[in-house]
Write an enzyme that holds these catalytic residues in place. Structure first.
Site, PDB file in Angstrom:
ATOM      1  CD  GLU A  90      17.229 -26.499 -16.385  1.00  0.00           C
ATOM      2  OE1 GLU A  90      17.272 -25.642 -17.252  1.00  0.00           O
ATOM      3  OE2 GLU A  90      16.624 -27.285 -16.017  1.00  0.00           O
ATOM      4  CB  CYS A 121      11.476 -11.294 -16.243  1.00  0.00           C
ATOM      5  SG  CYS A 121      13.006 -10.293 -15.633  1.00  0.00           S
ATOM      6  CB  CYS A 143      11.728 -15.180 -17.032  1.00  0.00           C
ATOM      7  SG  CYS A 143      13.148 -16.406 -16.688  1.00  0.00           S
ATOM      8  N   GLY A 154      18.871 -17.040 -12.602  1.00  0.00           N
ATOM      9  CA  GLY A 154      19.339 -16.226 -11.326  1.00  0.00           C
ATOM     10  C   GLY A 154      19.788 -14.787 -12.091  1.00  0.00           C
ATOM     11  CD  GLU A 155      20.526  -9.292 -12.106  1.00  0.00           C
ATOM     12  OE1 GLU A 155      19.530  -9.111 -13.019  1.00  0.00           O
ATOM     13  OE2 GLU A 155      21.388  -8.866 -12.188  1.00  0.00           O
ATOM     14  CB  SER A 173      22.564 -10.808 -19.141  1.00  0.00           C
ATOM     15  OG  SER A 173      21.086 -10.195 -19.354  1.00  0.00           O
ATOM     16  CB  SER A 221      17.021  -7.583 -19.366  1.00  0.00           C
ATOM     17  OG  SER A 221      17.728  -8.879 -19.659  1.00  0.00           O
ATOM     18  CG  LEU A 222      15.324  -1.756 -23.067  1.00  0.00           C
ATOM     19  CD1 LEU A 222      15.759  -0.640 -21.809  1.00  0.00           C
ATOM     20  CD2 LEU A 222      15.856  -1.097 -24.465  1.00  0.00           C
ATOM     21  CG  ASN A 273      13.231 -18.777 -26.647  1.00  0.00           C
ATOM     22  OD1 ASN A 273      13.330 -19.102 -27.878  1.00  0.00           O
ATOM     23  ND2 ASN A 273      14.115 -18.069 -26.027  1.00  0.00           N
ATOM     24  CB  CYS A 325      16.994 -16.063 -23.739  1.00  0.00           C
ATOM     25  SG  CYS A 325      16.890 -14.739 -22.778  1.00  0.00           S
TER      26      CYS A 325
HETATM   27  S1  SF4 Z   1      16.511 -15.321 -14.655  1.00  0.00           S
HETATM   28 FE1  SF4 Z   1      16.768 -13.368 -15.850  1.00  0.00          FE
HETATM   29  S2  SF4 Z   1      15.134 -13.032 -16.970  1.00  0.00           S
HETATM   30 FE2  SF4 Z   1      14.385 -14.637 -15.623  1.00  0.00          FE
HETATM   31  S3  SF4 Z   1      13.418 -13.603 -13.940  1.00  0.00           S
HETATM   32 FE3  SF4 Z   1      15.495 -13.760 -13.312  1.00  0.00          FE
HETATM   33  S4  SF4 Z   1      16.525 -11.677 -14.176  1.00  0.00           S
HETATM   34 FE4  SF4 Z   1      14.208 -12.034 -15.029  1.00  0.00          FE
END
Ligand code: SF4
Length: 380
Positions: free
Chosen positions: A96, A143, A146, A190-191, A220, A243-244, A319, A362
């Protein structure tokens, strides 16, 4: 993880295109023609690249080469103008990509000064937007707040598939070059730092090819510490957001299990050592989860962590989404958290959620096509 099987031109650098055209006994300037057609003119098919002789286009096709532009298959439009695109890669996998018009509430996606410049004229205003880009199909980081995490990770995106999302959305939105007013945030699925090489190659192509300045991009990370160090050494790079989401190790590990691998002390050390440029600030993102990490005490812990750094904190009230174990905090609680940070001298902003009604905000990027409201048309 599997790789796409097509020979995609999108994703090749000028140098790689030069090697290709020379191997095909074409003059070297064909590479620049291809490069411009792919990234500036956003060609969709080889046949549309009229700067190339017809025979050469046919030759490329016969050899299995194609543009490789990902296809927008569905789009969901929010009341606030945000558009969430479902973008399909050559192997049928989808990610997306989100279009947020006119920046992000004056924060140009990440709260940087990029959006603070004064501009006038409707044409300029129309071109101002932030695109949120995905870097992997799904995500492995897990996370807890998420929705994307629920998918797991299927594969990394190639550089061309990352650039391709931007090119496809710019085409769809009919954004004419120059594209200096477009902000990019690598905050989609994704990371990015777990797909580091492809991500960085995509950044360079977006700068050199598409023409979006790196200073208008923000990546990020959930806190992949070794890559934060690598990223600081890059000659051309976006700004960094971390991301904290937790103010101490116990809390952060509960919300982001990744913290067990790279804990807060590793992460904050990497952040402190990160070589910032003139006028650049680090961003810390903090998703507020009601009754979990939104107490005044936790705000004070965050200010201790960030104190003395050239940084700011973006607060994001969770969210809400199906299948998530957390609630959105009360507005007053969010404001109080912000006040504590500001009182200790830390710039803190509350991010306005975008596209909440279509699951585009987010931590909400997930293929929710079965439940997503707001679908306007199938463009594919
Ligand atoms: S997309 Fe971002 S917020 Fe979601 S699990 Fe992966 S690193 Fe974490």
């Amino acid at each position: 993880m599997q790789s796409p099987t097509h020979n995609s031109l999108l994703g090749l650098t000028l140098q790689e295109l030069t090697e290709l055209v020379l191997k095909q006994n074409q003059p070297a300037y064909r590479a620049q023609q291809l490069f411009d057609a792919l990234y500036r003119q956003r060609a969709e098919q080889l046949n549309h690249i009229f700067t190339l002789p017809r025979e050469y286009r046919a030759q490329l096709g016969e050899q299995g080469w194609g543009v490789g532009l990902p296809r927008i298959t569905r789009k969901f439009e929010s009341r606030d103008g945000t558009v969430r695109y479902l973008v399909e890669m050559a192997d049928g996998e989808t990610v997306e990509t989100v279009w947020m018009p006119e920046g992000d509430d004056g924060e140009s996606g990440d709260g940087s000064e990029a959006g603070d410049e004064i501009e006038s004229g409707m044409a300029a205003a129309r071109r101002r937007a932030t695109i949120c880009v995905s870097s992997q199909v799904g995500c492995a980081v897990n996370c807890r707040f998420c929705l994307t995490a629920l998918l797991g990770v299927k594969r990394n995106l190639e550089a061309g598939e990352i650039v391709g999302q931007v090119v496809a959305v710019l085409r769809e939105q009919k954004v004419e070059p120059p594209t200096q007013r477009i902000n990019l945030v690598f905050m989609g699925m994704g990371e990015p730092f777990l797909n580091y090489e492809n991500f960085m190659k995509a950044v360079r192509l977006l700068v050199d090819g598409v023409g979006i300045p790196a200073s208008r991009m923000t990546v990020s990370t959930a806190g992949i510490v070794p890559r934060i160090h690598d990223f600081g050494r890059e000659a051309v790079r976006p700004k960094l957001a971390i991301s904290l989401n937790g103010s101490n190790d116990e809390l952060r590990s509960a919300v982001m299990p990744l913290n067990r691998k790279w804990n807060l002390s590793d992460l904050m050390q990497a952040a402190r050592e990160f070589p910032l440029r003139a006028r650049e600030r680090l961003t810390f993102e903090y998703v507020l989860l009601a009754g979990v990490n939104d107490a005044p005490e936790q705000a004070r812990e965050v200010s201790e962590l960030v104190r003395g750094m050239r940084a700011k904190v973006n607060l994001i009230a969770l969210n809400p989404g199906p299948e998530l174990p957390y609630q959105t905090p009360e507005q007053e609680r969010v404001l109080h958290f912000q006040r504590i940070l500001v009182a200790s001298g830390i710039p803190a902003f509350i991010r306005r959620p975008r596209g909440r009604d279509i699951f585009a905000a987010c931590g909400q990027l997930k293929r929710t096509i079965d439940v997503a409201p707001g679908e306007v048309e199938d463009s594919g």
